[in-house]
Write a protein that holds these residues in place. Structure first.
Motif, mmCIF file in Angstrom:
data_model
loop_
_atom_site.group_PDB
_atom_site.id
_atom_site.type_symbol
_atom_site.label_atom_id
_atom_site.label_comp_id
_atom_site.label_asym_id
_atom_site.label_seq_id
_atom_site.Cartn_x
_atom_site.Cartn_y
_atom_site.Cartn_z
ATOM 1 N N TYR B 36 0.597 -1.161 0.113
ATOM 2 C CA TYR B 36 -0.024 0.113 0.157
ATOM 3 C C TYR B 36 0.761 1.056 0.048
ATOM 4 O O TYR B 36 1.981 1.360 0.435
ATOM 5 N N VAL B 37 0.479 2.382 -0.466
ATOM 6 C CA VAL B 37 1.092 3.493 -0.844
ATOM 7 C C VAL B 37 0.545 4.859 -0.108
ATOM 8 O O VAL B 37 -1.065 4.800 -0.647
ATOM 9 N N GLN B 38 0.975 5.633 0.218
ATOM 10 C CA GLN B 38 0.120 6.774 0.903
ATOM 11 C C GLN B 38 1.238 8.201 0.394
ATOM 12 O O GLN B 38 2.103 8.287 0.779
ATOM 13 N N TYR B 39 0.537 8.714 -0.706
ATOM 14 C CA TYR B 39 1.330 10.020 -1.206
ATOM 15 C C TYR B 39 0.810 11.097 -0.390
ATOM 16 O O TYR B 39 -0.229 10.963 0.547
ATOM 17 N N SER B 40 1.717 12.132 -0.274
ATOM 18 C CA SER B 40 1.332 13.336 0.573
ATOM 19 C C SER B 40 0.062 14.006 0.370
ATOM 20 O O SER B 40 -0.520 14.123 -0.719
ATOM 21 N N ARG B 41 -0.815 14.115 1.498
ATOM 22 C CA ARG B 41 -2.180 14.614 1.531
ATOM 23 C C ARG B 41 -3.128 13.826 0.733
ATOM 24 O O ARG B 41 -4.302 14.036 0.304
ATOM 25 N N GLN B 42 -2.800 12.385 0.419
ATOM 26 C CA GLN B 42 -3.845 11.370 -0.080
ATOM 27 C C GLN B 42 -4.106 10.482 0.751
ATOM 28 O O GLN B 42 -3.438 10.052 1.752
ATOM 29 N N ASP B 81 7.314 9.397 -7.063
ATOM 30 C CA ASP B 81 7.235 8.211 -6.204
ATOM 31 C C ASP B 81 7.444 8.348 -4.678
ATOM 32 O O ASP B 81 7.412 7.486 -4.008
ATOM 33 N N SER B 82 7.632 9.493 -4.499
ATOM 34 C CA SER B 82 8.088 9.799 -2.937
ATOM 35 C C SER B 82 6.694 9.758 -2.419
ATOM 36 O O SER B 82 5.737 10.463 -2.673
ATOM 37 N N ALA B 83 6.775 8.860 -1.194
ATOM 38 C CA ALA B 83 5.508 8.447 -0.343
ATOM 39 C C ALA B 83 5.996 7.656 0.845
ATOM 40 O O ALA B 83 7.101 7.020 0.670
ATOM 41 N N ALA B 107 12.077 8.773 -0.161
ATOM 42 C CA ALA B 107 12.208 10.084 -0.634
ATOM 43 C C ALA B 107 13.101 10.304 -1.777
ATOM 44 O O ALA B 107 14.430 9.615 -1.763
ATOM 45 N N VAL B 108 12.540 10.611 -3.076
ATOM 46 C CA VAL B 108 13.239 10.697 -4.234
ATOM 47 C C VAL B 108 13.897 12.140 -4.347
ATOM 48 O O VAL B 108 12.998 12.904 -4.552
ATOM 49 N N GLN B 109 15.303 12.236 -4.441
ATOM 50 C CA GLN B 109 15.776 13.545 -4.542
ATOM 51 C C GLN B 109 16.030 13.910 -6.124
ATOM 52 O O GLN B 109 16.309 12.993 -6.919
#
Lengths: 112, 110
Positions: B36-42, B81-83, B107-109
């Motif tokens: 499972y993935v959680q993106y910022s504010r989602q 992909d940062s999440a 965290a993808v820079q």
């Protein structure tokens, strides 16, 4: 379409006050319903689940309770909040026979 | 008892670099695993499940029963992909309960 509503988004409550968080599902019948909590620095912990109206199972002993008064309504409650009840609460549902979950947007509860 | 372990709290990579998010499990039955993935504010959302053997957004995960692992991989990371990524295991039969790992923040820079 199938959606899940959870409210409120944030809540600040004093110690000893009651709690009621509500979750409703649309677009499906007889779902499995779940309450999870995420405390700071920890993973998601299953609190309660329900496979039908009036059926509630608790995964961990705690200060909280859950109810399912209607097929698509799931409520998380407490009579007296503790500081340790602070956390992020997520409601989720799954269709029986399917393994994937759909999550609500969560409630950030801070007990002060 | 069942358990899901994600050893990394944070994984930081540069854009274009390969990504591997580790997940190990402990379960006495036949495992069924998810990412499972959680993106910022989602909302937390399903990314992929091992039983489907699918690739979503370039991510793949293979169940290795010998090593009891279900690592999530992507050959070339993108900033989007940062999440927060969670590995999860189904247990409890028809009750369809999930046990989650503690999550890894990717965290993808640039």
């Amino acid at each position: 379409s199938q959606t899940i509503h959870q409210w409120p988004a944030t809540l600040v409550q004093p110690v000893g006050s009651p709690l009621s968080l509500e979750c409703t599902v649309e677009g499906t019948s007889n779902p499995n319903l779940y309450w999870y909590r995420q405390a700071a620095g920890r993973g998601l912990q299953l609190l309660f689940y329900s496979v039908g109206i009036g059926q509630i199972s608790s995964e961990v002993p705690q200060n909280l309770s859950a109810s399912r008064p209607q097929d698509r309504q799931f409520i998380l409650s407490s009579k007296k909040l503790l500081l340790s009840d602070s956390g992020f609460y997520l409601c989720a549902w799954s269709v029986q026979g399917s393994r994937g979950y759909t999550f609500g947007s969560g409630t950030r509860l801070t007990v002060v | 008892a069942q358990r899901v372990t994600q050893p990394e709290k944070l994984l930081s990579v540069f854009k274009g670099a390969p990504v591997e998010l580790k997940c190990n499990y402990s379960y006495s039955g036949s495992p069924e695993l998810f990412w499972y993935v959680q993106y910022s504010r989602q909302r937390l959302q399903l990314l992929l499940r091992h039983i489907s053997r699918e690739s979503i957004k370039g991510f793949t995960a293979d169940l290795n029963k010998g090593e009891t692992s279900f690592h999530l991989k992507k050959p070339f990371a993108q900033e989007e992909d940062s999440a927060m990524y969670y590995c999860a295991l189904v247990y409890g039969g028809a009750t369809n309960k999930l046990i989650f790992g503690t999550g890894t923040l990717l965290a993808v820079q640039p």
